[in-house]
Design a protein around this motif. Sequence first.
Motif, PDB file in Angstrom:
ATOM      1  N   TRP A 109       0.843  -1.129   0.151  1.00  0.00           N
ATOM      2  CA  TRP A 109      -0.078  -0.107  -0.095  1.00  0.00           C
ATOM      3  C   TRP A 109       0.867   1.352   0.096  1.00  0.00           C
ATOM      4  N   MET A 110       1.958   1.220  -0.547  1.00  0.00           N
ATOM      5  CA  MET A 110       2.888   2.081  -0.677  1.00  0.00           C
ATOM      6  C   MET A 110       3.510   2.903   0.729  1.00  0.00           C
ATOM      7  N   GLN A 111       3.399   1.939   1.864  1.00  0.00           N
ATOM      8  CA  GLN A 111       3.801   2.509   2.980  1.00  0.00           C
ATOM      9  C   GLN A 111       5.190   2.647   3.260  1.00  0.00           C
ATOM     10  N   GLN A 112       6.301   2.133   2.340  1.00  0.00           N
ATOM     11  CA  GLN A 112       7.648   2.181   2.870  1.00  0.00           C
ATOM     12  C   GLN A 112       8.114   3.587   2.870  1.00  0.00           C
ATOM     13  N   TYR A 113       8.975   3.737   3.944  1.00  0.00           N
ATOM     14  CA  TYR A 113       9.315   5.309   4.326  1.00  0.00           C
ATOM     15  C   TYR A 113      10.736   5.545   3.872  1.00  0.00           C
ATOM     16  N   LEU A 114      10.910   6.617   3.013  1.00  0.00           N
ATOM     17  CA  LEU A 114      12.295   6.776   2.285  1.00  0.00           C
ATOM     18  C   LEU A 114      12.530   8.442   2.323  1.00  0.00           C
ATOM     19  N   TYR A 115      13.638   8.652   2.131  1.00  0.00           N
ATOM     20  CA  TYR A 115      14.256  10.097   1.995  1.00  0.00           C
ATOM     21  C   TYR A 115      14.894  10.506   0.765  1.00  0.00           C
ATOM     22  N   PRO A 116      13.796  10.659  -0.281  1.00  0.00           N
ATOM     23  CA  PRO A 116      14.479  10.703  -1.568  1.00  0.00           C
ATOM     24  C   PRO A 116      15.631  11.788  -1.653  1.00  0.00           C
ATOM     25  N   VAL A 117      16.520  11.468  -2.598  1.00  0.00           N
ATOM     26  CA  VAL A 117      17.503  12.597  -3.052  1.00  0.00           C
ATOM     27  C   VAL A 117      17.763  12.970  -4.405  1.00  0.00           C
ATOM     28  N   HIS A 118      18.139  14.039  -4.555  1.00  0.00           N
ATOM     29  CA  HIS A 118      18.254  14.581  -6.054  1.00  0.00           C
ATOM     30  C   HIS A 118      19.690  13.842  -6.599  1.00  0.00           C
ATOM     31  N   ALA A 119      19.575  13.397  -7.826  1.00  0.00           N
ATOM     32  CA  ALA A 119      20.659  12.678  -8.478  1.00  0.00           C
ATOM     33  C   ALA A 119      21.656  13.838  -8.592  1.00  0.00           C
ATOM     34  N   PHE A 174      29.629   7.337   3.524  1.00  0.00           N
ATOM     35  CA  PHE A 174      28.628   8.461   3.527  1.00  0.00           C
ATOM     36  C   PHE A 174      27.479   7.971   3.151  1.00  0.00           C
ATOM     37  N   GLU A 175      26.241   8.487   3.871  1.00  0.00           N
ATOM     38  CA  GLU A 175      24.863   8.277   3.475  1.00  0.00           C
ATOM     39  C   GLU A 175      24.354   9.658   2.810  1.00  0.00           C
ATOM     40  N   LEU A 176      23.951   9.401   1.537  1.00  0.00           N
ATOM     41  CA  LEU A 176      23.383  10.617   1.104  1.00  0.00           C
ATOM     42  C   LEU A 176      21.716  10.720   1.010  1.00  0.00           C
ATOM     43  N   TYR A 177      21.238  11.388   1.549  1.00  0.00           N
ATOM     44  CA  TYR A 177      19.812  11.162   1.591  1.00  0.00           C
ATOM     45  C   TYR A 177      19.166  12.816   1.852  1.00  0.00           C
ATOM     46  N   GLY A 178      17.784  12.775   1.170  1.00  0.00           N
ATOM     47  CA  GLY A 178      17.227  14.047   1.179  1.00  0.00           C
ATOM     48  C   GLY A 178      16.911  14.594   2.418  1.00  0.00           C
ATOM     49  N   PRO A 179      16.507  15.781   2.638  1.00  0.00           N
ATOM     50  CA  PRO A 179      16.201  16.680   3.949  1.00  0.00           C
ATOM     51  C   PRO A 179      14.950  16.031   4.420  1.00  0.00           C
ATOM     52  N   LYS A 180      14.061  15.446   3.837  1.00  0.00           N
ATOM     53  CA  LYS A 180      12.621  15.110   4.288  1.00  0.00           C
ATOM     54  C   LYS A 180      12.279  13.662   3.956  1.00  0.00           C
ATOM     55  N   GLY A 181      11.820  13.061   4.925  1.00  0.00           N
ATOM     56  CA  GLY A 181      11.204  11.679   4.588  1.00  0.00           C
ATOM     57  C   GLY A 181       9.809  11.686   4.375  1.00  0.00           C
ATOM     58  N   TYR A 182       9.455  10.875   3.399  1.00  0.00           N
ATOM     59  CA  TYR A 182       8.282  10.741   3.006  1.00  0.00           C
ATOM     60  C   TYR A 182       7.828   8.999   2.820  1.00  0.00           C
ATOM     61  N   THR A 183       6.249   8.492   2.972  1.00  0.00           N
ATOM     62  CA  THR A 183       6.106   7.341   2.386  1.00  0.00           C
ATOM     63  C   THR A 183       5.964   7.727   1.112  1.00  0.00           C
ATOM     64  N   MET A 184       5.998   6.397   0.315  1.00  0.00           N
ATOM     65  CA  MET A 184       5.787   6.344  -1.084  1.00  0.00           C
ATOM     66  C   MET A 184       4.460   6.795  -1.746  1.00  0.00           C
ATOM     67  N   ALA A 185       3.374   6.749  -0.672  1.00  0.00           N
ATOM     68  CA  ALA A 185       1.932   7.169  -0.894  1.00  0.00           C
ATOM     69  C   ALA A 185       1.824   8.681  -0.966  1.00  0.00           C
ATOM     70  N   GLU A 186       2.663   9.283  -0.280  1.00  0.00           N
ATOM     71  CA  GLU A 186       2.938  10.753  -0.068  1.00  0.00           C
ATOM     72  C   GLU A 186       3.437  11.058  -1.328  1.00  0.00           C
ATOM     73  N   ILE A 187       4.628  10.541  -1.748  1.00  0.00           N
ATOM     74  CA  ILE A 187       5.300  10.987  -2.885  1.00  0.00           C
ATOM     75  C   ILE A 187       4.316  10.664  -4.192  1.00  0.00           C
ATOM     76  N   ASN A 188       3.512   9.941  -4.054  1.00  0.00           N
ATOM     77  CA  ASN A 188       2.612   9.341  -5.268  1.00  0.00           C
ATOM     78  C   ASN A 188       1.385  10.610  -5.327  1.00  0.00           C
ATOM     79  N   ASP A 189       0.977  11.141  -4.156  1.00  0.00           N
ATOM     80  CA  ASP A 189      -0.045  12.120  -3.949  1.00  0.00           C
ATOM     81  C   ASP A 189       0.608  13.390  -4.627  1.00  0.00           C
ATOM     82  N   LEU A 190       1.903  13.825  -4.200  1.00  0.00           N
ATOM     83  CA  LEU A 190       2.462  14.937  -4.649  1.00  0.00           C
ATOM     84  C   LEU A 190       2.765  14.699  -6.142  1.00  0.00           C
ATOM     85  N   VAL A 191       3.071  13.616  -6.825  1.00  0.00           N
ATOM     86  CA  VAL A 191       3.041  13.357  -8.223  1.00  0.00           C
ATOM     87  C   VAL A 191       1.469  13.651  -8.855  1.00  0.00           C
TER      88      VAL A 191
END
Length: 371
Positions: free
Chosen positions: A220-230, A251-268
């Motif tokens: 249900w797109m519930q995985q949590y991630l910190y997307p990062v700009h290539a 080095f761990e390179l991650y974005g400033p904010k965490g989202y669930t996949m469902a949240e990213i899907n809504d933004l998209v």
Amino acid sequence: AAHIPSNTRTANLPTICRRYLNSDVRITRTGKPILTVSGGRSSLGGYTATVFGATGFLGRYIVNRLARSGCTVIVPFREEMAKRHLKVAGDLGRVIFIEMDLRNTQSIEESVRHSDIVYNLIGRDYHTKNFDLEDVHVEGTERIVEAVAKYDIDRFVHVSSHSASLDSPSEFYRTKAKGEQVARNIYPETTIVRPAPMFGFEDRLLNKLAGPTNVITSNWMQQYLYPVHAIDVGMALEKMLHDDTTAAETFELYGPKGYTMAEINDLVGNEIIKTRRHINVPRGLLKPIAAALNRFIWWPTMSADEVEREFIDQVIDPKAKTFKDLEIEPVDIKSVLYEYLKGYRSPSYYDLPPMTEREKREEKKYLHVID
Ligand code: NDP
């Protein structure tokens, strides 16, 4: 410091290398002087860098940065057509292609032996006909690192993955963790880079969510991630070349904010103004289907391991260094979404100038229906 092996040759590295950080001529670990005065892509001097996996998504963002600052970039490749766009990243003769096979040690050695730094970006999300994940992430890494150690290359930067762990239920994360171990065992000064899920023009995140096909998931797109700009990851990889204190670090390179996949899907969805179908299939059913697809279909679809990875939230290692240590401010996915998704928008919509303060307060949306 926990990541620096005790037998490393870089014990005094910070004091030695910081001296050269802003000099025109830098001395590498093996004593080679490098002229670093950069007048752009046509400048003389500069480092020679090999980028394995340059034909992929992230590859272009590091090849481009290196070549445009006048470095010579060696690009080992497998497929003629996959490498063409990289040729124009640098001046004539500065981007050099060498045919390479991950099982052909000689071709790997030829690719690394003139370089000052080697980047390994090779990775695969799924099994292919000739290579399983272990072949790519462990054995492939081993061959590359052995060549790096044999020719005593000054620096080795290995791109692994976020959440890489030896006891992960996902084979991808497990083999990535093994690859890190292999690299550190053979070449202790290896800089390990673990990027978060990356977004950009050629990504497999936004393009998948915005594409015309149905989105099929299991969790249900519930995985949590910190997307990062290539582009941020590319910038970080370039900085590592110029800062030898990054040797032997993780080095761990991650974005400033965490989202669930469902949240990213809504933004998209909000950005492309289209409704797409999301189908959730239970893991027990989807995994065997994905495994069969991956086995019999020769184009990238979905693999059983990708289904498994949906159930694993991104893990952040608090001991690892981050963008902050490289003085880079990572970009939040929200702020660049429009740039990457405007091509997916229905042609029935176009944008008017930015909103006034009053309209912002009233939350008016600038959408114009043409037909
Ligand atoms: P891509 O899949 O776009 O590119 C992978 C590269 O590896 C390609 O150049 C490909 O070559 C090469 N490669 C794969 N298998 C082999 C093989 N058997 N022999 C030789 N070359 C091979 O990956 P990305 O650019 O997206 O990612 C770069 C690295 O970052 C990878 O290691 C990936 O695992 C890791 N990563 C990526 C994330 C993401 O969100 N994209 C997230 C976390 C980690 P060819 O073009 O010839 O197929």
